[in-house]
Design an enzyme around this catalytic site. Structure first.
Site, short mmCIF file in Angstrom:
data_model
loop_
_atom_site.label_atom_id
_atom_site.label_comp_id
_atom_site.label_asym_id
_atom_site.label_seq_id
_atom_site.Cartn_x
_atom_site.Cartn_y
_atom_site.Cartn_z
N THR A 1 9.18 4.82 1.17
CA THR A 1 10.42 5.54 0.83
C THR A 1 10.23 6.44 -0.39
O THR A 1 11.07 7.28 -0.67
CB THR A 1 11.58 4.57 0.57
OG1 THR A 1 11.12 3.55 -0.29
CG2 THR A 1 12.10 3.97 1.86
N GLY B 1 14.78 -8.19 -5.28
CA GLY B 1 14.01 -8.58 -6.47
C GLY B 1 14.89 -8.80 -7.67
O GLY B 1 15.48 -9.87 -7.86
N ARG B 2 15.01 -7.74 -8.48
CA ARG B 2 15.63 -7.88 -9.81
C ARG B 2 17.02 -8.52 -9.87
O ARG B 2 17.27 -9.28 -10.81
CB ARG B 2 15.61 -6.52 -10.51
CG ARG B 2 14.21 -6.14 -10.92
CD ARG B 2 14.06 -4.67 -11.17
NE ARG B 2 14.13 -3.91 -9.93
CZ ARG B 2 14.02 -2.60 -9.83
NH1 ARG B 2 13.84 -1.88 -10.94
NH2 ARG B 2 14.07 -2.00 -8.66
N LYS C 1 8.16 -13.02 -1.74
CA LYS C 1 7.23 -11.91 -1.49
C LYS C 1 6.26 -11.77 -2.65
O LYS C 1 6.66 -11.60 -3.80
CB LYS C 1 8.00 -10.60 -1.31
CG LYS C 1 7.09 -9.39 -1.08
CD LYS C 1 7.89 -8.16 -0.70
CE LYS C 1 8.29 -7.26 -1.84
NZ LYS C 1 7.17 -6.60 -2.54
N ASP D 1 8.29 -9.85 -8.48
CA ASP D 1 7.69 -8.78 -9.29
C ASP D 1 7.65 -9.23 -10.75
O ASP D 1 8.43 -8.77 -11.58
CB ASP D 1 8.48 -7.48 -9.10
CG ASP D 1 8.36 -6.96 -7.68
OD1 ASP D 1 7.28 -7.12 -7.07
OD2 ASP D 1 9.36 -6.43 -7.16
N HIS E 1 -4.69 -1.29 4.95
CA HIS E 1 -4.94 0.00 5.61
C HIS E 1 -6.42 0.28 5.46
O HIS E 1 -6.90 0.62 4.37
CB HIS E 1 -4.10 1.09 4.91
CG HIS E 1 -4.23 2.44 5.57
ND1 HIS E 1 -3.58 3.55 5.09
CD2 HIS E 1 -4.91 2.85 6.66
CE1 HIS E 1 -3.87 4.60 5.86
NE2 HIS E 1 -4.68 4.19 6.82
N ASP E 2 -7.17 0.14 6.55
CA ASP E 2 -8.62 0.31 6.50
C ASP E 2 -9.10 0.43 7.94
O ASP E 2 -8.28 0.55 8.86
CB ASP E 2 -9.24 -0.91 5.78
CG ASP E 2 -10.54 -0.56 5.04
OD1 ASP E 2 -11.39 0.12 5.66
OD2 ASP E 2 -10.71 -0.97 3.89
N ILE E 3 -10.41 0.37 8.16
CA ILE E 3 -10.88 0.42 9.54
C ILE E 3 -10.43 -0.87 10.26
O ILE E 3 -10.17 -1.90 9.60
CB ILE E 3 -12.42 0.59 9.61
CG1 ILE E 3 -13.13 -0.57 8.92
CG2 ILE E 3 -12.84 1.93 9.04
CD1 ILE E 3 -14.64 -0.58 9.15
N PRO E 4 -10.27 -0.80 11.58
CA PRO E 4 -9.70 -1.94 12.31
C PRO E 4 -10.39 -3.28 12.00
O PRO E 4 -9.71 -4.29 11.76
CB PRO E 4 -9.88 -1.54 13.78
CG PRO E 4 -9.81 -0.04 13.76
CD PRO E 4 -10.48 0.38 12.48
N LYS F 1 -0.01 -4.65 2.36
CA LYS F 1 -0.04 -3.37 3.09
C LYS F 1 -1.47 -2.93 3.40
O LYS F 1 -1.94 -1.87 2.96
CB LYS F 1 0.66 -2.27 2.27
CG LYS F 1 2.11 -2.58 1.92
CD LYS F 1 2.76 -1.40 1.20
CE LYS F 1 4.19 -1.67 0.82
NZ LYS F 1 4.36 -2.60 -0.31
N ASP G 1 2.56 -9.21 0.75
CA ASP G 1 2.86 -7.77 0.91
C ASP G 1 1.71 -6.95 0.34
O ASP G 1 1.83 -6.34 -0.72
CB ASP G 1 4.19 -7.49 0.18
CG ASP G 1 4.60 -6.02 0.23
OD1 ASP G 1 4.15 -5.30 1.15
OD2 ASP G 1 5.38 -5.61 -0.65
N ARG H 1 21.49 -4.58 -2.57
CA ARG H 1 22.11 -4.99 -3.83
C ARG H 1 23.41 -5.72 -3.54
O ARG H 1 24.27 -5.18 -2.82
CB ARG H 1 22.42 -3.77 -4.71
CG ARG H 1 21.19 -3.14 -5.34
CD ARG H 1 20.62 -4.08 -6.41
NE ARG H 1 19.44 -3.58 -7.06
CZ ARG H 1 18.18 -3.82 -6.67
NH1 ARG H 1 17.96 -4.53 -5.57
NH2 ARG H 1 17.16 -3.38 -7.36
N THR I 1 -12.03 -4.33 9.37
CA THR I 1 -11.75 -4.84 8.02
C THR I 1 -10.33 -5.37 7.91
O THR I 1 -10.08 -6.43 7.32
CB THR I 1 -11.99 -3.71 6.99
OG1 THR I 1 -13.35 -3.30 7.11
CG2 THR I 1 -11.73 -4.18 5.58
O1 C5P Z 1 14.05 -5.38 -7.62
P1 C5P Z 1 14.26 -4.79 -6.25
O2 C5P Z 1 15.29 -5.53 -5.43
O3 C5P Z 1 14.53 -3.31 -6.30
O4 C5P Z 1 12.87 -5.01 -5.53
C1 C5P Z 1 12.63 -4.56 -4.23
C2 C5P Z 1 11.23 -4.90 -3.81
O5 C5P Z 1 10.98 -4.25 -2.58
C3 C5P Z 1 10.14 -4.44 -4.78
O6 C5P Z 1 9.06 -5.36 -4.68
C4 C5P Z 1 9.76 -3.10 -4.22
O7 C5P Z 1 8.42 -2.75 -4.51
C5 C5P Z 1 9.91 -3.34 -2.72
N1 C5P Z 1 10.14 -2.12 -1.95
C6 C5P Z 1 11.20 -1.27 -2.18
N2 C5P Z 1 11.37 -0.15 -1.42
C7 C5P Z 1 10.51 0.11 -0.45
C8 C5P Z 1 9.44 -0.73 -0.19
C9 C5P Z 1 9.28 -1.86 -0.98
O8 C5P Z 1 12.01 -1.52 -3.06
N3 C5P Z 1 10.73 1.15 0.31
#
Ligand code: C5P
Length: 237
Positions: A124, A214-215, A37, A15, A68-71, A66, A64, A185, A73
Site C-alpha cells: 500500500t 498493531g499500535r 504477527k 512491532d 520473494h526469490d526464485i521458486p 514476504k 510475515d 482502527r 528458494t
Molecule cells: O500499528 P498498526 O495497526 O498500524 O500496524 C499494522 C501492521 O500491519 C504493521 O505491522 C504494518 O507494517 C502492517 N501493514 C500495514 N499496511 C500494509 C501492510 C502491512 O499496516 N499495507
C-alpha cells in the site's frame, strides 16, 4: 492443513524493537484471544527462537517475511517456516505463479500441520507513479486484482489487502479465499500513520477474515482490555 489453535479474527502486529519487550507483551495475552504477527524487524533481531517461544506458548503465529526469490528458494524458506510451527506464512505475489506454486507444493508435501500460505499483492506504500517506474502501467487497484487472481490460480489460501479493497476482492474471488487486512482502527483510536482506515466490524462486513492491528493494542495501557473490547464488538456482529 495446520489446525488453528483459536478462532480469533485479530492478528496483533508485534512491532516491538526487541524480543524482551515483545515477550513481556505476549505473556499478558491468553492464547486464543488473538493471533500474533512477527515481521521482518523482530525476526531479524531475534530469529526463530522467539517464534518457537510464542508457538510453544500456544499462540498462532503469522510469520510475515514476504518471501520473494526464485521458486526453489522460496519453497525451502516456506518449509523452514512450517518447521517452526507457524500458523500462516506469506510471499510476494509478484514473484510469479511458478514461485507461488512451488511454495504451495512444498507445504502440501509436509506431514502434519501445514501453515496457511498467503500473498502480498501491491504494497500500500506504492503509488501509481511508483508502479509506472517499474513498468507497470495499470492502476494500483487493477494490479492488486490481477495479482490476487494469480494468487488464487496458484492455489494459495488468500492475500493481504487493504480493508478498502476487501469488498471487491471478496466479490471477484469468492468465499474460499482468506483476506487479511491491516489498516484497521477501533472507533476513537488514533490513526497513527494509517491514512484510510476501517473499524474492526466494518472490515469484517467488507469481507475481511483476519484483521491485523498493531499500535492500538500494543501501545495501550491495558492491551488485553482493548483486545477483549474488539473481540466483543466483533462477536456482537
Ligand atoms: O500499528 P498498526 O495497526 O498500524 O500496524 C499494522 C501492521 O500491519 C504493521 O505491522 C504494518 O507494517 C502492517 N501493514 C500495514 N499496511 C500494509 C501492510 C502491512 O499496516 N499495507
Amino acid at each position: 492443513m495446520r489446525q488453528a489453535r483459536s478462532d480469533a479474527k485479530i492478528i496483533v502486529a508485534l512491532d516491538f524493537p526487541g524480543g524482551a519487550e515483545a515477550s513481556v507483551f505476549v505473556d499478558g495475552l491468553p492464547p486464543g484471544s488473538c493471533r500474533l504477527k512477527v515481521g521482518k524487524e523482530l525476526f531479524t533481531r531475534e530469529g526463530p527462537a522467539l517464534v518457537r517461544r510464542f508457538v510453544d506458548q500456544g499462540h498462532d503465529v503469522f510469520l510475515d517475511l514476504k518471501f520473494h526469490d526464485i521458486p526453489h528458494t522460496v519453497a525451502r524458506a516456506c518449509e523452514a517456516a512450517a518447521a517452526l510451527g507457524v500458523w500462516m506464512v506469506n510471499v510476494h505475489a509478484c514473484g510469479g505463479r511458478r514461485m507461488m506454486q512451488a511454495a504451495r507444493e512444498a507445504l502440501e508435501g509436509l506431514e502434519g500441520h501445514r501453515p496457511l500460505l498467503i500473498a502480498v499483492t501491491v504494497l500500500t506504500s506504492m503509488s501509481g507513479e511508483d508502479l509506472a517506474e517499474l513498468g507497470v502501467t495499470v492502476t494500483p487497484e487493477e494490479q492488486v486484482m490481477r495479482l490476487a487472481k494469480l494468487t488464487r490460480t496458484a492455489g494459495l489460501d488468500g492475500v493481504v489487502c487493504s480493508p478498502r479493497e476487501a469488498a471487491r476482492l471478496r466479490r471477484e474471488l469468492g468465499d474460499n479465499f482468506a483476506l487479511v487486512t491491516p489498516g484497521v482502527r477501533p472507533r476513537g483510536a488514533a490513526r497513527d500513520d494509517q491514512s484510510r482506515v476501517l473499524s474492526p466490524s466494518e472490515a469484517l462486513s467488507a469481507g475481511s477474515d483476519f484483521l491485523v492491528i498493531g499500535r492500538p493494542i500494543t501501545q495501550a495501557e491495558n492491551p488485553l482490555a482493548v483486545l477483549q473490547a474488539i473481540n466483543q464488538e466483533l462477536a456482537a456482529g
